[in-house]
Every structure is written in structure tokens, then in C-alpha cells.
Design an enzyme around this catalytic site. Structure first.
Site, PDB file in Angstrom:
ATOM      1  N   LYS A 167      15.035 -26.168   6.078  1.00 45.58           N
ATOM      2  CA  LYS A 167      16.340 -26.286   6.736  1.00 45.58           C
ATOM      3  C   LYS A 167      17.035 -27.565   6.273  1.00 45.58           C
ATOM      4  CE  LYS A 167      14.822 -23.927  10.982  1.00 45.58           C
ATOM      5  NZ  LYS A 167      15.596 -22.714  11.176  1.00 45.58           N
TER       6      LYS A 167
ATOM      7  N   ASP B 151       6.253 -24.063   5.663  1.00 48.92           N
ATOM      8  CA  ASP B 151       6.711 -24.191   7.042  1.00 48.92           C
ATOM      9  C   ASP B 151       8.214 -24.084   6.907  1.00 48.92           C
ATOM     10  OD1 ASP B 151       7.928 -25.292   9.358  1.00 48.92           O
ATOM     11  OD2 ASP B 151       6.009 -26.167   9.900  1.00 48.92           O
ATOM     12  N   HIS B 152       8.791 -22.995   7.375  1.00 50.70           N
ATOM     13  CA  HIS B 152      10.191 -22.766   7.015  1.00 50.70           C
ATOM     14  C   HIS B 152      11.131 -23.831   7.586  1.00 50.70           C
ATOM     15  CE1 HIS B 152      10.640 -20.739  10.943  1.00 50.70           C
ATOM     16  NE2 HIS B 152      11.929 -20.943  10.791  1.00 50.70           N
TER      17      HIS B 152
ATOM     18  N   ARG C 213       0.794  -1.220   0.000  1.00 58.84           N
ATOM     19  CA  ARG C 213       0.000   0.000   0.000  1.00 58.84           C
ATOM     20  C   ARG C 213       0.835   1.284   0.000  1.00 58.84           C
ATOM     21  NH1 ARG C 213      -4.339  -0.939   4.231  1.00 58.84           N
ATOM     22  NH2 ARG C 213      -2.517  -0.537   5.501  1.00 58.84           N
TER      23      ARG C 213
ATOM     24  N   ASP D 208       2.035 -21.243  17.583  1.00 58.79           N
ATOM     25  CA  ASP D 208       3.197 -20.666  16.908  1.00 58.79           C
ATOM     26  C   ASP D 208       4.221 -21.743  16.513  1.00 58.79           C
ATOM     27  OD1 ASP D 208       4.736 -18.419  16.008  1.00 58.79           O
ATOM     28  OD2 ASP D 208       6.023 -18.649  17.779  1.00 58.79           O
TER      29      ASP D 208
ATOM     30  N   HIS E 124       6.040 -26.376  13.223  1.00 56.61           N
ATOM     31  CA  HIS E 124       7.425 -26.857  13.198  1.00 56.61           C
ATOM     32  C   HIS E 124       7.621 -28.178  13.965  1.00 56.61           C
ATOM     33  CE1 HIS E 124       7.729 -22.936  11.621  1.00 56.61           C
ATOM     34  NE2 HIS E 124       7.962 -22.284  12.743  1.00 56.61           N
TER      35      HIS E 124
ATOM     36  N   LYS F 192      10.182 -20.006  24.824  1.00 59.09           N
ATOM     37  CA  LYS F 192      10.972 -18.777  24.635  1.00 59.09           C
ATOM     38  C   LYS F 192      11.644 -18.437  25.960  1.00 59.09           C
ATOM     39  CE  LYS F 192       8.595 -16.985  20.675  1.00 59.09           C
ATOM     40  NZ  LYS F 192       9.488 -17.268  19.554  1.00 59.09           N
TER      41      LYS F 192
HETATM   42  C1  BG6 Z   1       8.572 -18.911  13.677  1.00 57.78           C
HETATM   43  C2  BG6 Z   1       7.869 -18.482  14.935  1.00 57.78           C
HETATM   44  O1  BG6 Z   1       7.706 -19.645  12.857  1.00 57.78           O
HETATM   45  O2  BG6 Z   1       9.681 -19.707  14.024  1.00 57.78           O
HETATM   46  C3  BG6 Z   1       8.809 -17.731  15.848  1.00 57.78           C
HETATM   47  O3  BG6 Z   1       6.767 -17.643  14.594  1.00 57.78           O
HETATM   48  C4  BG6 Z   1      10.059 -18.547  16.105  1.00 57.78           C
HETATM   49  O4  BG6 Z   1       8.185 -17.401  17.073  1.00 57.78           O
HETATM   50  C5  BG6 Z   1      10.653 -19.036  14.801  1.00 57.78           C
HETATM   51  O5  BG6 Z   1      10.984 -17.722  16.777  1.00 57.78           O
HETATM   52  C6  BG6 Z   1      11.790 -20.007  15.046  1.00 57.78           C
HETATM   53  O6  BG6 Z   1      12.423 -20.271  13.840  1.00 57.78           O
HETATM   54  P1  BG6 Z   1      13.980 -20.618  13.779  1.00 57.78           P
HETATM   55  O7  BG6 Z   1      14.234 -20.882  12.342  1.00 57.78           O
HETATM   56  O8  BG6 Z   1      14.696 -19.422  14.307  1.00 57.78           O
HETATM   57  O9  BG6 Z   1      14.162 -21.815  14.656  1.00 57.78           O
END
Ligand code: BG6
Length: 523
Positions: free
Chosen positions: A208, A203-204, A65, A261, A266, A366
Site C-alpha cells: 500500500k 504481506d499485502h 486442477r 489473520d 499487517h 470485523k
Molecule cells: C487480509 C485478511 O489479509 O486482510 C482479511 O485475511 C482482511 O481478513 C484483509 O479483511 C484486510 O485488507 P485491506 O487491504 O482490505 O485492509
């Protein structure tokens, strides 16, 4: 490369042609003013460009935007790149060359005229592939996924019936809904405008290297798979610990909590790779079929079991690495009486032939003492004769640890004789370290994921049924917690390994958490 390196190279068995480049395409990032673009997406694309892995040509359009020009967007991204790039220093010439492919399209997500401008920009490139091969990256809130897909569809930029070789795909980020019902609704909305094969849910963790290696490790070696079952495994611990608190993300976290989260995505992804059956082939659908099967084999928790099998926690003020840290309730945008969990530990069982009776402990939190993700497969102890009869519980059972991050590697613990005249035994380690074996090159998860999405390979993305199944476990737990306030036993000081209740969860059956060790502790 030295002689040994050359020999190693000769041993490599390549399953795909690494030099295969996706066809020319345009990546359109919706919500391009957000954090993700500057922190992850653009640095990843810059590295892919540097490694000559981006298609040629390839264009990237930021759609958002705020008023910006191509030039001002390039400049803005260039200024922050040094902070987020995994390679330092940034190569100015490379950045300049790469930045010529960045364009900006100003517009509101629900303004049809903005999408027409986008379409004009695409045709303006004067290349049919750049105009019709589109990777639409939705870095926007899930409530906007549907409207973006609809507008793209209405403008003819997202077609369900596109004919090869042209393609359009939609990449979506988590959170994918906030429960089963909303995930289903999102899926239904998206599939009105794109078919499942066009939707790439990220899902990142799956990007990895070490997470991808779980399948290689399990299914390209014969020796470990023999041990990978209830016959030999006593229990499994999956830990994803983080030193940081919620920082500036208090607003988001108040809605998510650690369960949504981290556990929904993950942790369950890592669990499914660790525990799934061998797929019938390496095709995306075969692998995803097995992952879904595994998630469906997790024994559902009855509401009355949640208290016995799930522990939540929230950090209060403490110290991490000697630095004073605020409590969660003191963080920005967090309610002062919040009951949101910043820590979760669960005990799960997988009801299938392989894993029946083996506890899987998952935990994440955390403000813990260390940032580390690892899987520890704890093997059964030896029978109580010979050394075990003499040493009792001091004789360690074998363990295999997959260190996902940092200090990526794998360690096998077994017992050995302490040299000398006395008869003494202690655990020793066999180590594989990525760094020592492959050098320090570890691409960012987003590099791999973007590349796979451009190539149209869905293996590393989450399928519709997978995301819905993963929500069901989370939903039962959340429903049980509802609005129940946290009790004293559920708080933990920042910089400690979580609430005491999490230790009791394991102690109840004679187990104990094995915390990841820092690099210095390990050496
Ligand atoms: C994210 C979460 O998906 O993954 C975060 O929203 C978290 O809260 C993060 O810190 C952790 O990812 P990584 O790659 O740093 O282990």
C-alpha cells in the site's frame, strides 16, 4: 499539467528509475482457480500491462486442477474483471491484447507429469528468458508450498544455483504457518529447494502506498523525527477496523481468528515501520534488519500479563450502516459455540531507548462501524500552566494521524485561538490528502508487489526471521486463551467499536481510543 503541477514535478527526487522494466519472464500462478487470481492478481497484471510496466514479453500461466483451455480461462477472467478492476470501465481492446499473454496449464499439484507439461509450455514460448525467468506464485494452501517447490525443483524449473541473468523466484501468500513452529517448518521446507533470496513472502499491507510512505515521512523530513520518541510521544494507537464480517470465509477464520489473520502480519508490519530505527541504507536488507530488530524489542508478554494487556472480542448480531448483520456464531461454516476472536486490542511496550515506557495500542476487528486503517501518534500534553491550567483535560494534546486507508492522508492536530473577542481555544487540523495533492491514482498493493518481485527487490516482502519473530507474540497470547470460553464482557454488537474491555485497557492509564472518523464526520 498546470504551472503549479509542473513546479511540483520539478521538485520530485526519483530514487529509482521508474521506467526500469524487469527482464522478460513468465509468471506461473499455482492455484489459479482460486479467488485471489481473479480478484487481485489478474486485475493487477492487467493494470501493469496498461501502464506499460510489465516486462516485454511477459507470459502468465495459470496452473490448477480444473479442466480449462487458454481460451476458456481468458474468457472467465474477462467476465469478472469489471467487478474487480480498480479502473472502470475496463478497456476491451486493452484486455484483449493483455489476455493474449494468459495461458492455462491443467494439472494436479503433486503430479510430476503436470510439471513436465508446464515445462513444455515454457519452452514452447521459444524465448529463453520466458522459459528460465520464472515467478512462481503459490496461491495455494501453505501445506502445499513444500510439494510445489519440490516438484518445480525436480523438473528443473526452480534452481538454487541458477546463474544470472536468469532467475526463478517463489512468491508465497499468508498465512505463513499458524505458529512459530509451523512457520519454521515451512521455511525449512521451502529452503530445501530455493534459497532465502528466491523466496518472496507477501504481506499485502506493504504494497500500500500509504504504508510505504511511513518510511518516507519519517526519514525524509527532519522535523518529525525529532519528536518521534518517548521524549515527546505519549502513546501510539494503530487501528485497522473493518465494517465487513467474515462473510464466506468462516471456515478459514475459525482457524485463524483476528490475531493470526491481522495482528501477526499487517498490524505488526505497520508497527515495525512506525517504530523502527533509521536503517543504515535503503537496501532491502538494511530496512528488514531494522524491522526485525524492532519486532524483537517488543517486550514479551508473560502469560499472566495477557489478561491485562490483550482484549479479545467477538461480534454478535447488530447493525452496520443501518443494515442488520448476523452474529459471528451465525455465519456460514462457523461453529455455533465458537470462541474465535473477531476483535483484538493489545497494549505493547517496546524495550529500547527510543520507546521505553510508551504504550503502543493495536486493535483490529470485523463488523466495526467503519473500515479504516490509521496510525495515531499522540503527543504529550503541555505542562499544566497557562492554557492547560485554565482548560484542564479539555485542552487537547497534539496528535499526528497517518490515514492509511481510506481517504489517504496525514493530519496534524494542534490548538488555535477561536476568532473573536473572547479567549477561547480549540483543536484545529492541518491536512495532507493524497487525492488533493496527487490526484486519485492509487495503485493496488498487488501491482507494486508483483512488480517488485519480478524486479527481484525484496524490500516489501517479509524475511524469514521477520515472520518467525512476528509469530512469537501471537503464540504466547493464543496459548493463554487456549480453550477458555469468551465471557460476556468480550462480546460486542456488530456496528460498535468492540467490547467494553477494550476501552478499559486504555482507561486504566487515563487514555482513550480515538476512533477513525468517516469522511463526512471529518469535513
Ligand atoms: C487480509 C485478511 O489479509 O486482510 C482479511 O485475511 C482482511 O481478513 C484483509 O479483511 C484486510 O485488507 P485491506 O487491504 O482490505 O485492509
Amino acid at each position: 499539467m498546470d504551472e503549479l503541477g509542473q513546479l511540483d514535478e520539478l521538485m520530485v527526487c526519483r530514487l529509482s528509475n521508474d521506467h526500469r522494466k524487469p527482464a522478460p519472464c513468465t509468471i506461473v500462478i499455482f492455484g489459479a482457480s482460486g479467488d485471489l487470481t481473479a480478484r487481485k492478481l489478474v486485475p493487477a497484471l492487467y493494470h501493469l500491462y496498461g501502464d506499460r510496466l510489465l516486462p516485454e514479453p511477459c507470459r502468465i500461466i495459470g496452473f490448477a486442477r480444473r479442466e480449462k483451455t487458454d481460451e476458456s480461462w481468458r474468457e472467465e477472467l474477462g467476465t469478472v474483471l469489471p467487478q474487480f478492476s480498480r479502473t472502470k470501465p475496463v478497456d476491451p481492446a486493452r484486455w484483449q491484447a493483455f489476455a493474449q499473454n494468459l495461458f492455462y496449464c491443467q494439472g494436479d499439484l503433486n503430479d510430476p507429469a503436470a510439471y513436465r507439461r508446464l515445462a513444455e509450455r515454457l519452452t514452447g514460448f521459444g524465448d529463453e528468458q520466458l522459459a528460465r525467468n520464472l515467478l512462481c506464485y503459490l496461491a495455494v494452501s501453505p501445506s502445499q508450498f513444500g510439494q510445489v517447490a519440490e516438484q518445480l525443483h525436480a523438473t528443473g524449473l526452480l534452481r538454487r544455483d541458477e546463474t544470472p541473468p536468469f532467475w526463478q523466484r517463489v512468491v508465497v501468500e499468508k498465512p505463513f504457518g499458524h505458529d512459530v513452529a509451523s512457520a519454521k517448518a515451512l521455511n525449512a521446507e521451502l529452503t530445501r529447494f530455493a534459497h532465502e533470496g528466491q523466496i518472496f513472502r507477501i504481506d499485502h499491507y506493504l504494497g500500500k502506498e500509504t504504508v510505504q510512505n511511513i518510511l518516507m515521512f519519517r526519514f525524509s523530513n527532519a522535523i518529525f523525527e525529532q519528536l518521534w520518541s518517548r521524549q515527546s510521544v505519549d502513546h501510539v494507537q494503530i487501528t485497522v477496523s473493518e465494517k465487513l464480517g467474515v462473510g464466506t470465509r468462516g471456515g478459514y477464520y475459525e482457524e485463524a481468528g483476528a490475531l493470526r489473520d491481522m495482528v501477526q502480519n499487517h498490524l505488526q508490519q505497520v508497527l515495525s515501520l512506525v517504530a523502527m530505527e533509521p536503517p543504515v541504507s535503503l537496501a532491502a536488507e538494511s530496512i528488514r534488519d531494522e524491522k526485525v530488530k524492532l519486532l524483537k524489542s517488543i517486550r514479551p508478554l508473560l502469560p499472566q500479563q495477557v489478561a491485562q494487556q490483550v482484549v479479545r472480542g467477538q461480534y454478535f448480531a447488530g447493525q452496520v450502516d443501518g443494515q442488520a448483520c448476523p452474529g459471528y456464531r451465525q455465519e456460514t461454516k462457523v461453529r455455533p459455540d465458537s470462541n474465535v476472536e473477531t476483535y483484538v486490542a493489545l497494549k505493547l511496550f517496546i524495550d529500547n531507548w527510543r520507546w521505553s515506557g510508551v504504550p503502543f495500542y493495536l486493535r483490529t476487528g470485523k463488523m466495526l462501524p467503519l473500515s479504516a486503517s490509521e496510525v495515531r501518534v499522540q503527543f504529550r500534553p503541555t505542562p499544566n500552566v497557562l492554557f492547560a491550567a485554565q482548560c484542564g483535560p479539555r485542552l487537547e494534546a497534539n496528535a499526528l494521524t497517518l490515514r492509511l486507508q481510506p481517504n489517504e492522508g496525514i493530519a496534524l492536530r494542534f490548538n488555535g485561538k477561536v476568532p473573536g473577542a473572547s479567549t477561547a481555544v480549540r483543536p484545529v487540523r492541518m491536512q495532507f490528502s493524497y487525492d488533493a495533492e496527487f490526484g486519485a491514482y492509487t495503485p493496488e498493493a498487488y501491482e507494486r508487489l508483483l512488480l517488485e518481485a519480478m524486479a527481484g527487490d525484496a524490500t516489501l516482502f517479509i524475511r524469514r526471521d521477520e515472520v518467525e519473530t512476528a509469530w512469537s507474540l501471537v503464540d504466547t497470547i493464543r496459548a493463554t486463551w487456549a480453550d477458555t470460553p469468551l465471557t460476556n464482557r468480550e462480546f460486542y454488537a456488530a456496528g460498535t467499536w468492540g467490547p467494553v474491555a477494550a476501552d478499559d485497557l486504555l482507561a486504566a492509564i487515563g487514555h482513550a481510543w480515538r476512533h477513525p472518523q468517516s469522511v463526512t464526520e471529518r469535513s
